[in-house]
Structure formats: structure tokens, C-alpha cells
Design a protein around this motif. Structure first.
Motif, short mmCIF file in Angstrom:
data_model
loop_
_atom_site.label_atom_id
_atom_site.label_comp_id
_atom_site.label_asym_id
_atom_site.label_seq_id
_atom_site.Cartn_x
_atom_site.Cartn_y
_atom_site.Cartn_z
N MET A 226 40.10 46.56 34.48
CA MET A 226 39.70 45.78 35.69
C MET A 226 38.31 45.01 35.23
N LYS A 227 38.52 43.90 35.61
CA LYS A 227 37.46 42.57 35.18
C LYS A 227 36.84 42.25 36.51
N SER A 228 35.57 41.75 36.42
CA SER A 228 34.61 41.18 37.37
C SER A 228 34.94 39.43 37.25
N MET A 229 35.10 38.89 38.43
CA MET A 229 35.28 37.29 38.29
C MET A 229 33.74 36.80 38.20
N THR A 230 32.72 37.55 38.22
CA THR A 230 31.32 37.09 37.93
C THR A 230 31.05 37.36 36.48
N GLY A 231 30.57 36.40 35.65
CA GLY A 231 30.54 36.37 34.44
C GLY A 231 29.69 35.31 33.70
N TYR A 232 28.86 35.56 32.50
CA TYR A 232 28.28 34.85 31.88
C TYR A 232 28.40 34.93 30.41
N GLY A 233 28.72 33.92 29.72
CA GLY A 233 28.77 33.73 28.19
C GLY A 233 28.26 32.53 27.36
N ARG A 234 27.62 32.73 26.41
CA ARG A 234 27.13 31.64 25.71
C ARG A 234 27.21 31.58 24.19
N ALA A 235 27.52 30.45 23.65
CA ALA A 235 27.50 30.48 22.06
C ALA A 235 26.95 29.24 21.50
N ARG A 236 26.27 29.24 20.55
CA ARG A 236 25.77 28.14 19.77
C ARG A 236 26.08 27.86 18.49
N MET A 237 26.65 26.95 17.87
CA MET A 237 26.93 26.86 16.22
C MET A 237 26.59 25.63 15.86
N LEU B 181 35.06 56.93 57.53
CA LEU B 181 36.29 56.56 56.76
C LEU B 181 36.20 54.76 56.53
N LYS B 182 36.04 54.36 57.65
CA LYS B 182 35.81 52.82 57.75
C LYS B 182 34.88 52.12 56.97
N ALA B 183 33.65 52.97 56.86
CA ALA B 183 32.50 52.49 56.14
C ALA B 183 32.86 52.66 54.48
N GLU B 184 33.35 53.68 53.89
CA GLU B 184 33.82 53.59 52.76
C GLU B 184 34.91 52.59 52.52
N ILE B 185 35.79 52.52 53.20
CA ILE B 185 36.72 51.14 53.02
C ILE B 185 36.39 50.06 52.86
N GLU B 186 35.32 49.94 53.87
CA GLU B 186 34.51 48.57 53.95
C GLU B 186 33.77 48.40 52.53
N LYS B 187 32.92 49.30 51.88
CA LYS B 187 32.52 49.28 50.59
C LYS B 187 33.50 48.94 49.53
N ILE B 188 34.54 49.57 49.58
CA ILE B 188 35.85 48.92 48.58
C ILE B 188 36.16 47.63 48.63
N ARG B 189 36.37 47.16 50.08
CA ARG B 189 36.67 45.75 50.28
C ARG B 189 35.66 44.95 49.58
N GLU B 190 34.35 45.22 49.84
CA GLU B 190 33.14 44.51 49.37
C GLU B 190 33.35 44.20 47.67
N GLN B 191 33.75 45.11 47.20
CA GLN B 191 34.06 45.26 45.60
C GLN B 191 35.06 44.45 45.14
N VAL B 192 36.19 44.60 45.90
CA VAL B 192 37.67 44.02 45.81
C VAL B 192 37.23 42.33 45.60
N GLN B 193 36.57 41.72 46.50
CA GLN B 193 36.22 40.55 46.64
C GLN B 193 36.10 39.95 45.30
N ASN B 194 35.26 40.67 44.47
CA ASN B 194 34.90 40.26 43.26
C ASN B 194 35.53 40.59 41.76
N ILE B 195 36.88 41.38 42.44
CA ILE B 195 37.66 41.70 41.01
C ILE B 195 38.88 40.62 40.98
N GLU B 196 39.06 40.26 39.67
CA GLU B 196 39.96 39.34 39.26
C GLU B 196 41.17 39.82 39.60
#
Length: 291
Positions: free
Chosen positions: A1-12, A276-291
Motif C-alpha cells: 500500500m502506497k500513498s499518492m503523496t510523496g517527495y523525493g530529491r536527488a542532485r548529481m 460504525l459510520k464514523a469509522e467508515i468515514e475515517k477509512i474513506r478519508e485515508q483511501v482518498q490518498n492511496i494509490e
């Protein structure tokens, strides 16, 4: 499982060029890649977009490319023969017209303006592309590592909420038959109060209770919710992108919770459904950012 939010940097520093690549991404329904590089390196756009596609399947990605070629040694000094010959013709004319001594030398000619010019050699586009992709790959590894770390945190949170939901489903399953029993008892007491002088038919009470039980039965919904929880576990363990599938699964979970809520003619069941609905909503919020 990976987040769609990320940052990476390289200099050569490659081929005397200091190359910096930064990758940033946020959640998006599809893969949307934007490459930002100096205009003269516009040929890098398609190559960078193709390369990043190996690292992310979904998200809005911005790739920043900076190339400092000040030490690249890609300038050369060129003799401007036309200007030099023009100088010589004019100097010879001065010599012959005014009978002057001819003291023209290489050094005296070299000091004249525009005899020598610095020209920028055309950079090798394929070489630059290859070098930039090398740096981009290093930045992408850093970027992928961050997305995996964030994804693992989200996975843990989702699975913890999964356990909470299963506990709430068990509470619904335990409470539902009790609610029917309480309804039957209340119905009997009410009819006894209203019809105190009349014999109450027990079968009528049972029939009314059966109708209530059928109308408020949530067995199908809880069974489906448990099935959704199994699917949630499988998707959380999948190594392939599952964000879209999870989004659909959460919608189905919400549908079952809403149905239970509409059937719950009981205060305790209604409270459980809210949790029950509160827990499902919290999962929904997380899922919005999963690849």
C-alpha cells in the motif's frame, strides 16, 4: 500500500553538469504528470513522464529539473576570419597611404575587438537526457521510499479501524435480537394497559413481534459487512495499487451501514450505527490518498 503523496530529491554532477531533480505528488483520480525544466531542455518532458510512470500509477506529479552547465566546458573560442581580414586590409591601407612601418603582429591583432568570439557548442541532447534520467531515478527511489512509509502508516490505521468495525458489527448482531425481545415486551405491556379487561391473544403478540423483527432484521447487512472486511484485509495485503478498489469497497460499506441505520428502530442500535459510520468515514478519508 502506497500513498499518492510523496517527495523525493536527488542532485548529481555528471559530465560537468550539476543536475537536480525534485519529485512532488498529491492525490489525484488519474496519473497527471507535469515536468518543469528550463525551456532549452524541453526535449526532457516526454522522457521524464515515461520514466516516472514506472514508479507511480495514480496521482498528480510535478517533476522539477534544474541543470547548471556553467562548468560543462561546452564553450569554444572561434577565430572570426572575416573581421580579421577586414582589419588587415584597413591596416595595410593605413600603412601604404601614410608610409608607416609595418609592425603588425599576432598579439596586436589578437587584441582587436571581435577577432575572437566564444561560441556555445551544441549540447548532446541524448547525453543530457541519459544523465537527467539517472538523477531522476535516484530521486524516484527517495520518493518511493517516502510513499511506502506513508502507505504503511495508512495501512495500519485502516486495519485498526477494520477491527473496530468488526467489533461494532458484533454489537449490532448481539443487539438486534434483544431489540426485538424488548419490542415484544413493550407491546405486551402496552396492550395489557389498553385492554386490561380483555384477554390478549398471545399469537397476536407473536405475529406483531415477527413483523417487527422482519422489518428491522439486519442479518444480510452484517454478513455483507463482514465480507467487506475480508476484502479490506486482502486489499491491504495486495502489492498492487488498490486505491480505486478500496474507494468502491468503502462506498459499499457505507451503503450497508446506512441500511442498518434506516432499519434501527432502537436507540442503542442507532448509537452503534453512528460509531460504525464514523469509522467508515475515517477509512474513506485515508483511501482518498492511496494509490
Amino acid at each position: 500500500m502506497k500513498s499518492m503523496t510523496g517527495y523525493g530529491r536527488a542532485r548529481m554532477t555528471i559530465s560537468d553538469r550539476e543536475i537536480t531533480v525534485e519529485i512532488r505528488s498529491v492525490n489525484h483520480r488519474y496519473l497527471d504528470v507535469t515536468v518543469k525544466a528550463p525551456r532549452i531542455y524541453g526535449f526532457l518532458d516526454e522522457a521524464a513522464k515515461s520514466a516516472i510512470g514506472k514508479w507511480i500509477a495514480r496521482g498528480k506529479v510535478d517533476i522539477y529539473i534544474s541543470i547548471d552547465a556553467s562548468d560543462a566546458g561546452d564553450e569554444t573560442i572561434v577565430l572570426n576570419k572575416r573581421i580579421l581580414e577586414n582589419y588587415l586590409d584597413l591596416l595595410h591601407e593605413i600603412r601604404d597611404t601614410y608610409s608607416l612601418t609595418d609592425d603588425i603582429s599576432v598579439m596586436s591583432m589578437a587584441k582587436l575587438p571581435d577577432v575572437f568570439t566564444a561560441e556555445k557548442q551544441e549540447a548532446d541532447a541524448e547525453e543530457i537526457k541519459r544523465d537527467v534520467l539517472t538523477v531522476l531515478s535516484a530521486a524516484a527511489e527517495d520518493y518511493a521510499a517516502m510513499r511506502e512509509r506513508e502507505g504503511e502508516k495508512m495501512r495500519e490505521d485502516i486495519l485498526n479501524r477494520r477491527e473496530t468495525i468488526l467489533g461494532l458489527v458484533s454489537q449490532v448482531e448481539a443487539r438486534s435480537p434483544k431489540a426485538v425481545e424488548e419490542y415484544r415486551a413493550k407491546l405486551t405491556a402496552r396492550m395489557n394497559e389498553v385492554l386490561s379487561d380483555t384477554t390478549i391473544d398471545p399469537q397476536r403478540i407473536l405475529a406483531e413481534a415477527a413483523i417487527y423483527a422482519d422489518r428491522t432484521a439486519v442479518d444480510e447487512e452484517t454478513v455483507r459487512l463482514r465480507s467487506h472486511m475480508q476484502q479490506l484485509q486482502l486489499m491491504a495485503d495486495d502489492t498492487h495499487p488498490t486505491g480505486r478498489k478500496l474507494d468502491f469497497l468503502v462506498q459499499e460499506m457505507n451503503r450497508e451501514a446506512n441500511t442498518i441505520g434506516s432499519k434501527a428502530n432502537d436507540m442503542e442500535l442507532a448509537k452503534i450505527v453512528v460509531d460504525l459510520k464514523a469509522e467508515i468515514e475515517k477509512i474513506r478519508e485515508q483511501v482518498q490518498n492511496i494509490e
